[in-house]
Motif scaffolding. Structure first.
Motif, PDB file in Angstrom:
ATOM      1  N   PRO A 160      29.178 -13.716 -14.253  1.00 37.47           N
ATOM      2  CA  PRO A 160      30.439 -13.346 -13.623  1.00 37.47           C
ATOM      3  C   PRO A 160      31.641 -13.994 -14.302  1.00 37.47           C
ATOM      4  O   PRO A 160      31.511 -14.940 -15.076  1.00 37.47           O
ATOM      5  CB  PRO A 160      30.275 -13.847 -12.188  1.00 37.47           C
ATOM      6  CG  PRO A 160      29.237 -14.900 -12.260  1.00 37.47           C
ATOM      7  CD  PRO A 160      28.347 -14.565 -13.413  1.00 37.47           C
ATOM      8  N   GLU A 161      32.816 -13.475 -13.980  1.00 40.39           N
ATOM      9  CA  GLU A 161      34.078 -14.016 -14.501  1.00 40.39           C
ATOM     10  C   GLU A 161      34.244 -15.470 -14.059  1.00 40.39           C
ATOM     11  O   GLU A 161      33.680 -15.883 -13.044  1.00 40.39           O
ATOM     12  CB  GLU A 161      35.259 -13.187 -13.967  1.00 40.39           C
ATOM     13  CG  GLU A 161      35.339 -11.790 -14.511  1.00 40.39           C
ATOM     14  CD  GLU A 161      35.856 -11.746 -15.938  1.00 40.39           C
ATOM     15  OE1 GLU A 161      36.462 -12.723 -16.408  1.00 40.39           O
ATOM     16  OE2 GLU A 161      35.626 -10.722 -16.593  1.00 40.39           O
ATOM     17  N   PRO A 162      35.050 -16.256 -14.780  1.00 40.47           N
ATOM     18  CA  PRO A 162      35.329 -17.629 -14.343  1.00 40.47           C
ATOM     19  C   PRO A 162      35.874 -17.629 -12.917  1.00 40.47           C
ATOM     20  O   PRO A 162      36.620 -16.753 -12.514  1.00 40.47           O
ATOM     21  CB  PRO A 162      36.394 -18.102 -15.341  1.00 40.47           C
ATOM     22  CG  PRO A 162      36.155 -17.267 -16.557  1.00 40.47           C
ATOM     23  CD  PRO A 162      35.689 -15.930 -16.048  1.00 40.47           C
ATOM     24  N   GLY A 163      35.457 -18.612 -12.133  1.00 39.68           N
ATOM     25  CA  GLY A 163      35.854 -18.699 -10.743  1.00 39.68           C
ATOM     26  C   GLY A 163      34.804 -18.138  -9.810  1.00 39.68           C
ATOM     27  O   GLY A 163      34.780 -18.425  -8.626  1.00 39.68           O
ATOM     28  N   LYS A 164      33.918 -17.284 -10.340  1.00 34.90           N
ATOM     29  CA  LYS A 164      32.830 -16.712  -9.550  1.00 34.90           C
ATOM     30  C   LYS A 164      31.482 -17.136 -10.126  1.00 34.90           C
ATOM     31  O   LYS A 164      30.474 -16.486  -9.904  1.00 34.90           O
ATOM     32  CB  LYS A 164      32.921 -15.185  -9.556  1.00 34.90           C
ATOM     33  CG  LYS A 164      34.180 -14.624  -8.949  1.00 34.90           C
ATOM     34  CD  LYS A 164      34.151 -13.119  -9.012  1.00 34.90           C
ATOM     35  CE  LYS A 164      35.415 -12.526  -8.437  1.00 34.90           C
ATOM     36  NZ  LYS A 164      35.418 -11.053  -8.540  1.00 34.90           N
ATOM     37  N   SER A 165      31.473 -18.219 -10.867  1.00 32.55           N
ATOM     38  CA  SER A 165      30.272 -18.611 -11.596  1.00 32.55           C
ATOM     39  C   SER A 165      29.131 -19.057 -10.694  1.00 32.55           C
ATOM     40  O   SER A 165      28.010 -19.210 -11.155  1.00 32.55           O
ATOM     41  CB  SER A 165      30.599 -19.709 -12.606  1.00 32.55           C
ATOM     42  OG  SER A 165      31.153 -20.819 -11.940  1.00 32.55           O
ATOM     43  N   ASN A 166      29.382 -19.269  -9.416  1.00 30.63           N
ATOM     44  CA  ASN A 166      28.305 -19.650  -8.506  1.00 30.63           C
ATOM     45  C   ASN A 166      27.491 -18.447  -8.046  1.00 30.63           C
ATOM     46  O   ASN A 166      26.451 -18.602  -7.424  1.00 30.63           O
ATOM     47  CB  ASN A 166      28.865 -20.390  -7.287  1.00 30.63           C
ATOM     48  CG  ASN A 166      29.399 -21.759  -7.662  1.00 30.63           C
ATOM     49  OD1 ASN A 166      28.981 -22.337  -8.657  1.00 30.63           O
ATOM     50  ND2 ASN A 166      30.320 -22.268  -6.881  1.00 30.63           N
ATOM     51  N   ASP A 167      27.977 -17.230  -8.333  1.00 31.75           N
ATOM     52  CA  ASP A 167      27.275 -16.020  -7.889  1.00 31.75           C
ATOM     53  C   ASP A 167      25.889 -15.904  -8.533  1.00 31.75           C
ATOM     54  O   ASP A 167      24.898 -15.734  -7.853  1.00 31.75           O
ATOM     55  CB  ASP A 167      28.093 -14.768  -8.203  1.00 31.75           C
ATOM     56  CG  ASP A 167      29.351 -14.666  -7.356  1.00 31.75           C
ATOM     57  OD1 ASP A 167      29.506 -15.478  -6.434  1.00 31.75           O
ATOM     58  OD2 ASP A 167      30.168 -13.768  -7.634  1.00 31.75           O
TER      59      ASP A 167
END
Length: 162
Positions: free
Chosen positions: A70-77
């Motif tokens: 995922p895009e940076p900022g959503k890397s925990n997905d």
């Protein structure tokens, strides 16, 4: 865990500058280098970012997040499906007496390439064990001048023993 490993060779058709993102005195953007060897390097994260961008430019928008994460900022997905190691120099264009330039390498670069190919489980014949100091081997003897290879201001004696 990754199930496959493949080598990727990058052939630069124009000068490449992978900046280190820091400033050192008058140098605005120094070249990325390995800390332990000081060899120029392309960070795996930079290669992955460039590949992600190329995928988007080629219309793979629906698959980009699955492939690269995922895009940076959503890397925990979730994590991406691919990962890249750092890019290392194998061949470098060097001015030659007989040709405009030749692609040259050295025993250290060949040994590192062999180690990476071994780690990927790829059968190869890369070896630099028999190259002696001041000598050279070639894949094209047309670059030799009376049995010598002249690169920049350096002269290497051809060692035709294979």
């Amino acid at each position: 865990m990754f199930t496959e490993k493949k080598p990727m060779f990058i052939y630069a058709v124009s000068p490449v500058h992978m900046g280190a993102g820091t400033t050192l005195g008058v140098i605005d953007n120094p070249i990325q280098r390995e800390r332990h060897t000081e060899h120029p390097v392309m960070a795996g994260s930079g290669i992955k970012g460039a590949m992600r961008h190329a995928a988007k430019l080629n219309g793979l928008n629906d698959s980009v997040d699955a492939i690269f994460g995922p895009e940076p900022g959503k890397s925990n997905d979730h994590a991406g499906a691919v990962s890249f190691t750092d890019g290392q120099i194998v061949l470098f264009p060097v001015r030659s007496l007989k040709e405009g330039f030749v692609y040259a390498t050295c025993p250290i670069a060949l040994s590192r390439l062999a180690r990476l190919l071994d780690a990927a489980g790829i059968d190869h014949k890369v070896s630099a064990k028999d190259v002696k100091p001041g000598k050279c081997v070639t894949v094209n003897n047309d670059v030799l001048d009376n049995g010598d290879l002249i690169l920049e201001a350096y002269k290497y004696e051809y060692d035709g023993t294979d």
